[in-house]
Motif scaffolding. Structure first.
Motif, PDB file in Angstrom:
ATOM      1  N   LEU A  30       7.208   3.882  -5.330  1.00  0.00           N
ATOM      2  CA  LEU A  30       6.623   5.044  -4.663  1.00  0.00           C
ATOM      3  C   LEU A  30       7.708   5.999  -4.187  1.00  0.00           C
ATOM      4  O   LEU A  30       8.790   5.567  -3.782  1.00  0.00           O
ATOM      5  N   THR A  31       7.412   7.284  -4.217  1.00  0.00           N
ATOM      6  CA  THR A  31       8.259   8.259  -3.538  1.00  0.00           C
ATOM      7  C   THR A  31       7.664   8.451  -2.154  1.00  0.00           C
ATOM      8  O   THR A  31       6.449   8.589  -2.004  1.00  0.00           O
ATOM      9  N   ASP A  95       4.504  10.602  -3.438  1.00  0.00           N
ATOM     10  CA  ASP A  95       3.338   9.715  -3.465  1.00  0.00           C
ATOM     11  C   ASP A  95       2.749   9.514  -2.076  1.00  0.00           C
ATOM     12  O   ASP A  95       1.533   9.476  -1.905  1.00  0.00           O
ATOM     13  N   GLU A 158      -0.673   1.360   2.347  1.00  0.00           N
ATOM     14  CA  GLU A 158      -1.161   1.866   1.058  1.00  0.00           C
ATOM     15  C   GLU A 158      -2.684   1.951   1.031  1.00  0.00           C
ATOM     16  O   GLU A 158      -3.239   2.912   0.499  1.00  0.00           O
TER      17      GLU A 158
END
Length: 177
Positions: A30-31, A95, A158
């Motif tokens: 993930l960014t 993200d 998340e």
């Protein structure tokens, strides 16, 4: 982009947890970017340096750039603090944006609670809290992870992150999904 917050009283360990979460999330591909809310005057500039002198002289914005990074400082000069949505719109696409603080803003949050801090939980009064990271026992229907279980806290992050469009539209985080 998806957005989630970490909310909790001062001293609960939000920054410590975040600095442990970021490498884990990045390792998952993930960014990640962050927004940190400060309740006081702060400075990212070194007094006496050129950029500091530009701000002190009255510049509204000062952008500092080098081969390694750039930073944009914007002086409010008495204007109201921008809401979280306005700040999110200034972020480059990633993200996941994790917001530390802004506990009154309408986005989903993971409450960070440390028993040794001696403060109560926020979740009973904040419908935006979607989970809790704590080192204390707690009775709740919300998902709970131990502060030291980075994998479990990352899953909470998340699962709880909401689309930026919902944050910008002011959609109630407890009514989504």
């Amino acid at each position: 982009m998806r957005v989630v917050g970490l909310a909790g009283w001062s001293g609960a360990g939000k920054t410590t947890l975040l600095t442990r979460l970021i490498p884990h999330l990045v390792a998952q591909g993930l960014t990640v970017s962050t927004i940190k809310h400060a309740h006081h005057a702060f400075d990212v500039d070194v007094p006496g340096k050129d950029s500091w002198q530009h701000r002190q002289a009255g510049a509204s914005e000062v952008l500092v750039s080098s081969a390694r990074r750039w930073a944009l400082m914007h002086e409010l000069r008495g204007a109201d603090e921008p809401p979280l949505g306005a700040l999110l719109q200034k972020m480059s696409p990633v993200d996941l944006v994790i917001v530390e603080g802004f506990k009154a803003a309408p986005h989903r949050k993971i409450e960070v609670h440390r028993a040794g801090n001696g403060k109560g939980f926020l979740f009973p009064d904040d419908p935006g809290i979607a989970g809790i990271a704590t080192d204390a026992a707690v009775e709740t229907n919300l998902p709970v992870a131990h502060l030291d279980d980075i994998v479990a806290v990352a899953r909470l992050i998340e699962r709880s992150a909401m689309p930026i469009a919902d944050v910008l539209a002011g959609r109630s985080p407890d009514l989504l999904d």
